[in-house]
Design a protein around this motif. Structure first.
Motif, PDB file in Angstrom:
ATOM      1  N   VAL A 156      29.007  19.049 -22.244  1.00  0.00           N
ATOM      2  CA  VAL A 156      29.801  17.842 -22.447  1.00  0.00           C
ATOM      3  C   VAL A 156      30.913  17.832 -21.400  1.00  0.00           C
ATOM      4  N   GLU A 157      30.992  16.709 -20.685  1.00  0.00           N
ATOM      5  CA  GLU A 157      32.013  16.563 -19.644  1.00  0.00           C
ATOM      6  C   GLU A 157      32.891  15.357 -19.940  1.00  0.00           C
ATOM      7  N   ARG A 158      34.123  15.460 -19.478  1.00  0.00           N
ATOM      8  CA  ARG A 158      35.037  14.312 -19.471  1.00  0.00           C
ATOM      9  C   ARG A 158      35.771  14.356 -18.146  1.00  0.00           C
ATOM     10  N   ASP A 159      35.753  13.246 -17.449  1.00  0.00           N
ATOM     11  CA  ASP A 159      36.393  13.152 -16.132  1.00  0.00           C
ATOM     12  C   ASP A 159      35.901  14.249 -15.191  1.00  0.00           C
ATOM     13  N   SER A 185      40.939  17.451 -31.908  1.00  0.00           N
ATOM     14  CA  SER A 185      41.069  16.082 -31.392  1.00  0.00           C
ATOM     15  C   SER A 185      39.954  15.159 -31.873  1.00  0.00           C
ATOM     16  N   GLY A 186      38.994  15.695 -32.619  1.00  0.00           N
ATOM     17  CA  GLY A 186      37.849  14.898 -33.045  1.00  0.00           C
ATOM     18  C   GLY A 186      36.624  15.081 -32.163  1.00  0.00           C
ATOM     19  N   LEU A 187      36.781  15.833 -31.096  1.00  0.00           N
ATOM     20  CA  LEU A 187      35.691  16.053 -30.149  1.00  0.00           C
ATOM     21  C   LEU A 187      34.509  16.771 -30.804  1.00  0.00           C
ATOM     22  N   GLY A 188      34.766  17.788 -31.590  1.00  0.00           N
ATOM     23  CA  GLY A 188      33.695  18.541 -32.240  1.00  0.00           C
ATOM     24  C   GLY A 188      32.820  17.680 -33.121  1.00  0.00           C
ATOM     25  N   LYS A 189      33.431  16.764 -33.879  1.00  0.00           N
ATOM     26  CA  LYS A 189      32.664  15.869 -34.752  1.00  0.00           C
ATOM     27  C   LYS A 189      31.712  15.006 -33.947  1.00  0.00           C
ATOM     28  N   VAL A 190      32.184  14.505 -32.815  1.00  0.00           N
ATOM     29  CA  VAL A 190      31.364  13.648 -31.956  1.00  0.00           C
ATOM     30  C   VAL A 190      30.205  14.450 -31.372  1.00  0.00           C
ATOM     31  N   VAL A 221      37.838  11.799 -27.235  1.00  0.00           N
ATOM     32  CA  VAL A 221      36.395  11.618 -27.339  1.00  0.00           C
ATOM     33  C   VAL A 221      35.879  10.488 -26.463  1.00  0.00           C
ATOM     34  N   HIS A 222      36.751   9.746 -25.818  1.00  0.00           N
ATOM     35  CA  HIS A 222      36.307   8.657 -24.950  1.00  0.00           C
ATOM     36  C   HIS A 222      35.926   9.189 -23.575  1.00  0.00           C
ATOM     37  N   GLY A 223      34.971   8.524 -22.950  1.00  0.00           N
ATOM     38  CA  GLY A 223      34.582   8.889 -21.592  1.00  0.00           C
ATOM     39  C   GLY A 223      33.791  10.178 -21.493  1.00  0.00           C
TER      40      GLY A 223
END
Length: 180
Positions: free
Chosen positions: A70-73, A103-108, A6-8
């Motif tokens: 939602v994007e990461r890197d 991974s917790g991404l959905g909650k965020v 969930v970071h970045g």
């Protein structure tokens, strides 16, 4: 504890240029063998497509609607539809990359979606519809504060834009959360 997944993250509204990437993400999260990597797969109850480029583009172009990307890197990892409907918002087309599910991404993402509709539109409730036989998914939403209403709408049998049902008892249940 928050997972590294969930970071970045960056959140932005989808554009026309995102359509093919978002269709591939949504299909991978819900249909076929790739979806079985995650836990949100509908592969056992629906075959065929989940969406198509026209469906995604219509969400991007519709007034009072956005497709939060939602994007990461630099890579698209998730999306969700947010639609302003009077005093509430509608949450749909939610997809998280199967490799990142759990991974917790959905909650965020759902928390950010709720924050945005409260702040942007003054929405007092978030509504969504979920296929009523998806007990694990409904349970996940209930743990986020959504409640089952018992209000059902029929599944669009015969319209292959929504998939090819593998059972005859599919319907959508309205879930609601107050956003105080």
């Amino acid at each position: 504890m928050e997972s590294a997944a969930v970071h970045g993250l960056t959140f932005r509204d989808a554009t026309d240029a995102d359509v093919d990437t978002l269709v591939a993400l949504i299909e991978s999260a819900y249909r076929g063998d790739s979806s079985r990597v995650g836990w949100t797969s509908e592969a056992d109850i629906l075959q065929g497509q989940r969406t198509d480029p026209q469906g995604v583009l219509s969400v991007i172009k519709a007034p009072d609607s956005r497709l939060l990307t939602v994007e990461r890197d630099g890579a698209v990892v998730a999306c969700c539809q947010l639609e302003h409907r009077d005093t509430h918002a509608y949450f749909g087309m939610f997809a998280v990359s199967p490799a990142l599910q759990g991974s917790g991404l959905g909650k965020v993402i759902i928390a950010e979606a709720e924050r945005r509709v409260r702040e942007s539109w003054g929405a007092r409730e978030m509504h969504m519809t979920v296929i009523s036989v998806r007990d694990d998914l409904i349970g996940w939403y209930e743990r986020r504060g959504y409640r089952r209403t018992g209000r059902m709408t029929p599944f669009p049998y015969g319209d292959e834009r929504f998939g090819i049902p593998q059972r005859d008892d599919l319907q959508f249940e309205l879930l609601v959360k107050e956003l105080a």
